[in-house]
Design a protein around this motif. Sequence first.
Motif, PDB file in Angstrom:
ATOM      1  N   SER A   1      42.572  37.655  29.745  1.00 19.71           N
ATOM      2  CA  SER A   1      43.998  37.430  29.517  1.00 19.71           C
ATOM      3  C   SER A   1      44.850  37.871  30.706  1.00 19.71           C
ATOM      4  O   SER A   1      45.969  37.388  30.873  1.00 19.71           O
ATOM      5  N   ASP A   2      44.349  38.795  31.531  1.00 21.37           N
ATOM      6  CA  ASP A   2      45.110  39.298  32.668  1.00 21.37           C
ATOM      7  C   ASP A   2      44.134  39.605  33.806  1.00 21.37           C
ATOM      8  O   ASP A   2      43.411  40.615  33.759  1.00 21.37           O
TER       9      ASP A   2
ATOM     10  N   TYR B   1      36.643  34.188  31.190  1.00 22.55           N
ATOM     11  CA  TYR B   1      38.076  34.077  30.932  1.00 22.55           C
ATOM     12  C   TYR B   1      38.607  35.432  30.477  1.00 22.55           C
ATOM     13  O   TYR B   1      37.995  36.096  29.633  1.00 22.55           O
TER      14      TYR B   1
ATOM     15  N   ARG C   1      47.274  28.805  36.839  1.00 20.01           N
ATOM     16  CA  ARG C   1      46.031  29.511  36.531  1.00 20.01           C
ATOM     17  C   ARG C   1      45.799  30.581  37.591  1.00 20.01           C
ATOM     18  O   ARG C   1      46.281  30.474  38.710  1.00 20.01           O
TER      19      ARG C   1
ATOM     20  N   ARG D   1      42.179  33.258  34.361  1.00 15.50           N
ATOM     21  CA  ARG D   1      43.222  33.251  33.331  1.00 15.50           C
ATOM     22  C   ARG D   1      43.755  31.854  33.247  1.00 15.50           C
ATOM     23  O   ARG D   1      44.176  31.255  34.252  1.00 15.50           O
TER      24      ARG D   1
END
Length: 150
Positions: free
Chosen positions: A97-98, A95, A128, A145
């Motif tokens: 954030s960008d 995962y 997503r 994300r």
Amino acid sequence: MTATAMLSHVGICVSDVDRSRRFYCELFGFEETYSRKVSGVEFARLMQRPSLDVQVTVLTLGPQKIELVHHFSPAPVVEPVRSTNTVGFTHAAIYVSDVKATAERVEGLGGSVLWDTYMRVDVQGEIREYMYIMDPDQVRIELIRGELLG
């Protein structure tokens, strides 16, 4: 009675431990928490090798651990990239954030980006993002994300 189990780590055979350490630490924020050279009969038997001379480096991010294993002897074997429909390990997912900003940094750290895999999708009302990248040794990594699923 069921046994209690917990995933310990994911092991990755690497051709250059310094390059791989830099990739995972600088791209995702992992930190090196352990590193040593390992040889000997016991570990050779564990690794199913007649002899063993490796460097083991553990990278940690929260509870997640990646074990980078560099073989001095026998030398690492380079095989073609496994397709996603080959039985066995297909990828690791991380995962971020960008997704696009992370992907833009990959090539500068020795990896490659599979730009044609980028997608935005509505999953139960949440937009997503997903995309594959390859680490310096062509290990497939899925960037995600969105909220944690499962």
